[in-house]
Structures are given as C-alpha cells and as structure tokens.
Enzyme design. Structure first.
Site, PDB file in Angstrom:
ATOM      1  N   ASP A   1      40.484   2.179  16.394  1.00 48.85           N
ATOM      2  CA  ASP A   1      41.709   1.607  16.939  1.00 48.85           C
ATOM      3  C   ASP A   1      42.652   1.160  15.825  1.00 48.85           C
ATOM      4  O   ASP A   1      43.806   0.798  16.081  1.00 48.85           O
ATOM      5  CB  ASP A   1      41.412   0.466  17.912  1.00 48.85           C
ATOM      6  N   SER A   2      42.187   1.249  14.588  1.00 44.12           N
ATOM      7  CA  SER A   2      43.065   1.035  13.435  1.00 44.12           C
ATOM      8  C   SER A   2      44.203   2.040  13.393  1.00 44.12           C
ATOM      9  O   SER A   2      45.136   1.887  12.597  1.00 44.12           O
ATOM     10  CB  SER A   2      42.266   1.099  12.133  1.00 44.12           C
TER      11      SER A   2
ATOM     12  N   ASP B   1      36.341   3.978  19.119  1.00 47.16           N
ATOM     13  CA  ASP B   1      36.480   2.553  19.418  1.00 47.16           C
ATOM     14  C   ASP B   1      36.915   2.300  20.854  1.00 47.16           C
ATOM     15  O   ASP B   1      37.839   2.963  21.353  1.00 47.16           O
ATOM     16  CB  ASP B   1      37.548   1.933  18.512  1.00 47.16           C
TER      17      ASP B   1
ATOM     18  N   LYS C   1      32.095   2.578  20.188  1.00 45.46           N
ATOM     19  CA  LYS C   1      31.943   1.343  19.412  1.00 45.46           C
ATOM     20  C   LYS C   1      32.666   0.178  20.077  1.00 45.46           C
ATOM     21  O   LYS C   1      33.785   0.336  20.564  1.00 45.46           O
ATOM     22  CB  LYS C   1      32.473   1.524  17.985  1.00 45.46           C
TER      23      LYS C   1
ATOM     24  N   GLU D   1      33.270  -4.300  19.556  1.00 42.02           N
ATOM     25  CA  GLU D   1      33.164  -5.446  18.664  1.00 42.02           C
ATOM     26  C   GLU D   1      32.525  -6.627  19.381  1.00 42.02           C
ATOM     27  O   GLU D   1      32.665  -6.781  20.592  1.00 42.02           O
ATOM     28  CB  GLU D   1      34.546  -5.844  18.139  1.00 42.02           C
TER      29      GLU D   1
ATOM     30  N   GLU E   1      31.181  -5.345   8.759  1.00 47.25           N
ATOM     31  CA  GLU E   1      32.464  -5.325   8.058  1.00 47.25           C
ATOM     32  C   GLU E   1      32.728  -6.641   7.344  1.00 47.25           C
ATOM     33  O   GLU E   1      32.640  -7.716   7.937  1.00 47.25           O
ATOM     34  CB  GLU E   1      33.613  -5.036   9.025  1.00 47.25           C
TER      35      GLU E   1
END
Length: 261
Positions: free
Chosen positions: A44-45, A83, A112, A114, A181
């Site tokens: 999503d970056s 993501d 993925k 978070e 991270e």
C-alpha cells in the site's frame, strides 16, 4: 501448504536467505522476476511511492486489487504478497476475509495485514478459510497518524517483549510469514529464531529469513530513500539524462531522423 510457501519454510530451516522487493506494476515485476527475486510485495506504499501521498492511508482495496493484477502478470514464479489497505480489515475477521478474497482473486498468493496479537483472531479466521496471511509488526505505517511519525519500534525492554509476544501469537494463529519493520537487529534475530515461520525484514538487520526493499529505492528512482535502504544504482539520474537527451534531440530536429522517402 502451497508449494512455494513450503519452499520458504524449508529454506528458513536451511539458513537460505530470500530476497523480496516491493513493486506496483507489470514492468517492474517482470524485471524483478528476471533478476531472480524470490517474492514481490504489492504494498500500500504505492500511495506514497507512485501516488505522491504523505502516507498510505488513502489507498483503497480496489487500487490494491488493480495493482496486484498488474504485478501478477509480470511476476513469473515469484511469490506475490499483497497488502490489505487501511480500513479494509480492522472491523473484524469477516471483513478481513472478504477483503483478502478480493486480493486473492486478483492473483495474490499471500495477503498481508498490520497489527500484533490483537489481530490473531483475524489471522486464524482467514487461515482456516483458505487465505495465506503474512503478519506485519514493528513499524506499521497504517498507524502513522496515531504515532505522528514513522518511528522505530521495540527500542526499550517493554516494547521489545510486547513485539516478541505479538510474533508468537501471530505465528500460533496460523500466519505463514511475519514482516518485521524498523526494529532493533537483536530483537529481529531473536524473533526469527523463536518462531517457525519465515521472517521478512525491512530495516531490521541481517538476521531475518528474507529482506524486502521498495524497488524504486534500490534502483535510486526517488529523491530520498529510507536510511536502511541501499541504492544499487542512481536510476533516477540515468533516466533524467535520457529524457534530457530526448528533449535536446527533438529541439535540434535530430529525432526522429529524416527519412529519404
């Protein structure tokens, strides 16, 4: 277990390291696959790297599915991670599962999300229903507006213990991978040693089972790179020089060449 994932687990046991890049489209995915990269993360970056945003929070599930499809078409044998964007999974397991299905239908092998131990029930729910989950702890960019900045995590004893507990809970819940991270090297090494699933580090030292870098960072395409990234070439300068040469040739009527007929 998916044969590609089983190979990663075996490589962890054998001490074989894996290289992952974050990419967002077909051309870069194809270059990565041709170079022998083992995994591609559709991050999503993209909201920051290719969208010019200040954080990842504006990225939608539809955008993630679109970019995942592009990457899959160029990824060859690479394992493709995608993501779940902010707001697409936090309500609960059912919402997360539905969003993950969207990314699987776009071609992702692994989805993925978070979060720490609070996401264990979601990980278990999705895993039990056919979704390969990669968990992500440490610096979790989707919480940047809560923290106020992108800051290293696990730098004191209490937060380090909490991250170790998070890692254990997520692995126990059925996560297939764990991204670490921006945590201290020693903490990443301890977590990697203590859990059976492969760890993927970004700014977490050399002892994780795999490393991931944004492809634009390692190719030198951005004006700035994170302190943990290595710029293997100054790709931005090379591309600017090529574009400037094109402008010069057009201005001097050198391109296109004049044809005889």
């Amino acid at each position: 277990m998916h044969k590609k994932i089983a190979r990663w687990v075996q490589d962890k046991k054998s001490g074989i390291k894996r290289a992952v890049v974050t990419a967002y489209d077909y051309p870069f995915a194809r270059l990565a696959a041709e170079a022998g990269v083992h995994g591609i993360l559709v991050g999503d970056s993209l909201g920051m790297v290719v969208g010019g945003g200040s954080d990842t929070l504006g990225v939608t599930l539809e955008q993630m599915a679109y970019h995942t499809g592009m990457v899959v078409r160029g990824a060859g044998d690479c394992l493709v991670f995608a993501d779940l964007p902010f707001g697409s999974y936090e309500k609960g397991p059912e919402q997360a599962w539905a969003a993950a299905v969207t990314l699987l239908r776009a071609g992702a092998d692994v989805v993925k999300l978070e979060g720490g131990a609070e996401m264990a029930s979601t990980v278990a729910f999705c895993t039990e229903r056919g979704i390969n989950i990669c968990a992500h702890i440490g610096l979790t960019p989707q919480r940047v507006r809560q923290w106020g900045s992108f800051q290293r995590q696990g730098t004191d004893a209490d937060s380090a213990r909490r991250l170790q507990a998070d890692a254990g809970a997520l692995a126990e819940a059925g996560a297939r991978f764990l991204v670490l991270e921006a945590v201290p090297d020693a903490l990443a090494a301890n977590i990697t040693r203590d859990i059976a699933i492969p760890t993927i580090g970004i700014g977490a030292g050399p002892d994780t089972d795999a490393q991931v870098l944004v492809i634009h960072d390692l190719l030198g395409l951005g004006t700035e790179s994170p302190p943990f990234a290595r710029r293997y070439i100054e790709g931005g300068r090379i591309m600017r020089d090529a574009l400037a040469e094109y402008v010069r040739e057009v201005g001097n009527s050198e391109f296109p060449p004049r044809r005889k007929r």
